[in-house]
Enzyme design. Structure first.
Site, PDB file in Angstrom:
ATOM      1  N   SER A 190      38.571   0.805 107.381  1.00  0.00           N
ATOM      2  CA  SER A 190      38.805   2.167 106.905  1.00  0.00           C
ATOM      3  C   SER A 190      37.547   2.994 106.728  1.00  0.00           C
ATOM      4  O   SER A 190      37.619   4.228 106.773  1.00  0.00           O
ATOM      5  CB  SER A 190      39.567   2.119 105.573  1.00  0.00           C
ATOM      6  OG  SER A 190      38.794   1.481 104.573  1.00  0.00           O
ATOM      7  N   HIS A 218      45.650   0.652 108.554  1.00  0.00           N
ATOM      8  CA  HIS A 218      45.221   1.907 109.184  1.00  0.00           C
ATOM      9  C   HIS A 218      45.596   1.978 110.666  1.00  0.00           C
ATOM     10  O   HIS A 218      45.245   2.954 111.333  1.00  0.00           O
ATOM     11  CB  HIS A 218      43.715   2.090 109.014  1.00  0.00           C
ATOM     12  CG  HIS A 218      43.318   2.325 107.596  1.00  0.00           C
ATOM     13  ND1 HIS A 218      43.316   3.578 107.019  1.00  0.00           N
ATOM     14  CD2 HIS A 218      42.942   1.456 106.623  1.00  0.00           C
ATOM     15  CE1 HIS A 218      42.946   3.470 105.756  1.00  0.00           C
ATOM     16  NE2 HIS A 218      42.713   2.200 105.488  1.00  0.00           N
ATOM     17  N   LYS A 249      50.410   5.321 104.834  1.00  0.00           N
ATOM     18  CA  LYS A 249      49.407   6.053 105.607  1.00  0.00           C
ATOM     19  C   LYS A 249      50.106   6.804 106.734  1.00  0.00           C
ATOM     20  O   LYS A 249      50.696   7.845 106.499  1.00  0.00           O
ATOM     21  CB  LYS A 249      48.318   5.086 106.065  1.00  0.00           C
ATOM     22  CG  LYS A 249      47.543   4.523 104.861  1.00  0.00           C
ATOM     23  CD  LYS A 249      46.468   3.552 105.243  1.00  0.00           C
ATOM     24  CE  LYS A 249      45.631   3.144 104.052  1.00  0.00           C
ATOM     25  NZ  LYS A 249      46.380   2.520 102.937  1.00  0.00           N
TER      26      LYS A 249
END
Length: 399
Positions: A190, A218, A249
């Site tokens: 990240s 992610h 996310k």
């Protein structure tokens, strides 16, 4: 003598080191937002619209009407909360449907949804209870904390370095008979925006009979032909024993998931304490995540995101910035902590939100602005961001 806590002094020390954090309230988490000038004020006190280039809402689905309607439908038909642990009365057909959809996307036998990605990581590592964990040095804090809670030994290997992983495994092989080994890695990191070399990591693990666990937080919905993540993109779905991710996310909801074999999932909902002793995922979050996953798998949002990533990366590098990684996360390295803070402020003054990331989140001397475009940013937004960075970089004498 006192046995209390000097919390005020701890905050002062953070302030002195330039490491004190502050909350920054917003009316919206969409690409265009209105941020409060006065955290104590009401909506009338909010300032001018700013563009956010720092969110994990990669596909821009958090304010998509279809996703919002799915959350509303779940709230009205099932309720705003699960009401209990899923092992008590909190399990619903919606939870099961979401898990089936995720398993289909990930190419695994089964999926189990947790209340958060953090809970998933901690719960899995604790439940598996490996004798030795081999963990990438830049793994997410939830993996680090899972290793701390687990009873086994943790061996940290150099970032994205299968050769170092092999050396560390080889060094232990002579005394390791009967031990259970688990290799842990994020798939997309990240703060560096790079991808783990999963095929090479699997090669090393397989030579030693170790399991591999990959956190796709992610990457889920963003990477891979079906949005199935780096595991899917690198063709190692049948070699990774445990896949994790978040629904918070790119999937614009809340919660986490674990994907793997039928036996793994059965073991987890019997033994993972963060699942057994947590209230089930709220139905509106489950409904939103399921619809967001459907949209993500269609592909058009992912295509727009990668177009924006290329345009933004090329522009930042052309301006003279150092940009790390090879994904949709674009860390703009500044170096000095104070310089990074100054650049973030100057960029914000021009209407772009991209906060500075400082130690201990990143190494000393490698402070940066973590830039993350969304699929819903248009060309004008990308150009506005590039202009803000170039002007701010010149103002701060960084270019």
């Amino acid at each position: 003598m006192t046995h209390g806590f000097s919390l005020g002094r701890r905050l002062e020390q953070r302030e002195e080191r330039g490491l004190r954090r502050h909350l920054d309230p917003a009316e919206s988490v969409a690409g265009r937002t209105r941020l409060a000038d006065d955290p104590g004020g009401d909506a009338a006190d909010f300032g001018e619209p700013e563009l956010v280039f720092a969110a994990n809402n990669y596909l821009g689905l958090a304010d998509d009407g279809r996703v919002q309607r799915a959350a509303e439908t779940a709230a009205r038909s099932i309720g705003t909360g699960a009401g209990a642990s899923r092992l008590v009365t909190g399990d619903t057909t919606l939870h099961r449907a979401l898990e089936r959809d995720l398993a289909d996307c990930k190419g695994t036998e089964r999926v189990l949804v947790f209340s958060s990605g953090y809970a998933a990581n901690v719960g899995v590592i604790d439940a598996l209870a490996p004798d030795v964990v081999f963990s990438d040095e830049l793994n997410h804090a939830s993996i680090v904390d899972g290793c701390r809670i687990g009873a086994g030994e943790t061996v940290v290997y150099d970032h994205c370095d299968p050769a170092d992983l092999a050396r560390r495994m080889d060094a232990r092989s002579g005394d390791a008979d009967g031990e259970s080994w688990l290799v842990l890695s994020d798939s997309v990191f990240s703060m560096d925006g790079d991808r783990a070399p999963l095929s090479d990591i699997c090669d090393v693990a397989e030579r030693h009979g170790a399991w591999v666990m990959v956190d796709e937080a992610h990457a889920t919905g963003v990477v891979g032909a079906d949005g199935g993540g780096v595991v899917q993109a690198q063709g190692v779905s049948d070699r990774v024993d445990v896949q994790l991710g978040t629904l918070s996310k790119a999937l614009a909801a809340q919660g986490g998931y674990v994907a793997g074999s039928e036996t793994l999932i059965e073991c987890l909902f019997n033994e993972a304490r963060t699942f057994v002793f947590s209230t089930g995922l709220a139905p509106p979050a489950a409904g939103a995540a399921r619809e967001a996953l459907r949209i993500a798998r269609e592909g058009s949002r992912r295509e727009r995101l990668w177009d924006n990533v290329e345009r933004l990366r090329n522009g930042l590098e052309a301006a003279g910035f150092e940009v790390l990684g090879d994904t949709h996360i674009l860390p703009v390295v500044v170096g000095d902590r104070d310089d990074a803070m100054a650049l973030a402020t100057a960029v914000r003054d021009r209407g772009i939100v991209a906060p500075a990331i400082r130690p201990p989140t990143v190494p000393a001397g490698r402070s940066r602005l973590r830039v993350a475009p969304m699929a819903t940013h248009d060309e004008a937004a990308i150009d506005r961001c590039l202009d803000a960075f170039e002007r701010a970089g010149t103002e701060c004498e960084l270019l």
